[in-house]
Scaffold this motif. Sequence first.
Motif, short mmCIF file in Angstrom:
data_model
loop_
_atom_site.label_atom_id
_atom_site.label_comp_id
_atom_site.label_asym_id
_atom_site.label_seq_id
_atom_site.Cartn_x
_atom_site.Cartn_y
_atom_site.Cartn_z
N THR A 197 0.83 -1.21 0.00
CA THR A 197 0.00 0.00 0.00
C THR A 197 0.86 1.26 0.00
N VAL A 198 1.85 1.26 0.88
CA VAL A 198 2.73 2.43 0.96
C VAL A 198 3.55 2.58 -0.32
N LEU A 199 4.00 1.44 -0.88
CA LEU A 199 4.75 1.49 -2.14
C LEU A 199 3.94 2.20 -3.22
N GLY A 200 2.70 1.79 -3.34
CA GLY A 200 1.86 2.41 -4.36
C GLY A 200 1.62 3.88 -4.11
N LEU A 201 1.28 4.21 -2.87
CA LEU A 201 1.02 5.61 -2.54
C LEU A 201 2.28 6.45 -2.75
N GLN A 202 3.43 5.89 -2.39
CA GLN A 202 4.67 6.65 -2.51
C GLN A 202 5.11 6.81 -3.95
N MET A 203 4.66 5.93 -4.86
CA MET A 203 4.99 6.12 -6.27
C MET A 203 4.43 7.44 -6.77
N GLY A 204 3.19 7.73 -6.36
CA GLY A 204 2.62 9.02 -6.71
C GLY A 204 3.36 10.16 -6.05
#
Length: 329
Positions: A256-263
Amino acid sequence: MTMGKFLVRRTLHGVFVIWGVITIMFGLRAVSPGDPATLMLAEGASQELIEQVRREEGLDQPIYVQYFDYLQGMVVGDFGYSWQSNREVEVMVIERIPATIELAVAATIVAIVIAIPLGVISATRRNQPSDYGATLFSLLGISTPNFWLGLMLILLLGVWAGLFPTGRRPVGFDDAVLTLVRYGSVYDLLVWLKYIALPALTLGTYFTALITRLTRSGMIDELGKPYVTASRAKGLPSVLVRYKHVLRNTMIPIITVLGLQMGTLMGGAVITETVFNWPGLGLRLIDALDTRDWPLMQGIVVFIAIAFVAINIVVDALYTYLDPRVNEK
């Protein structure tokens, strides 16, 4: 709720967010001082020419008419023209996307490769020197501003040690791969790696520290659960329990954090690209700010918003797939 309904609901939420970003950006342009027509023309342009530009661009229309025209253009993918270069904004955005994606992906890879093993080691060796070292590293990584870290890396590894270049990259990743495929030469790929090393390290440091802390705390929680004790009591190797069962259960919040941090990385690349003169969206956004090129600024910010929303939808779907209880809630 089925996955289809879940995705539709998330997509509608995303559309609402993007509409909000478009509206805010248009409102900021509307209340900003200065006449857009004078920004499009050279200094000393006649009043007649300024009025002509205002009519052609629809700037003499009421603000709500301008808003709906702008919104209508956005819906069909027409972001307008740059006031400074008179080029289509969408073209100027698209041509800079690969460099920003390269940097964001490279920073993510740096973070994953360093953070997850470090978090696992820290969690399984609590209160030992390696745990203290990982905790100190994550604290420093979260606390260090990106721009300062980038400047220090340039100074230490680029200027003093001469190990890495500090300027704009001479070749993109796609061209390097094309050279490898066509001629079997890895020279361009090595050059690209050398140029992206410092920007990726700068952008990925905060991300690395964050993932390290998440991995450590998640692993500690999982290691204390009964299924771990039961697995060990059955005689399963500790490495198998640690990496197949414990780490897998820890990965859900990390994904979840990986995805959010990509943005976030795409947005945060603005500073890193400026420090390293990296030819991505961030550097172009700074150039647009310097020249008050509002159509280009709006186009870049809206694109980042769209990318952020799209990544969040994918992460939500993946999260729901990994943990169906989220969908049920």
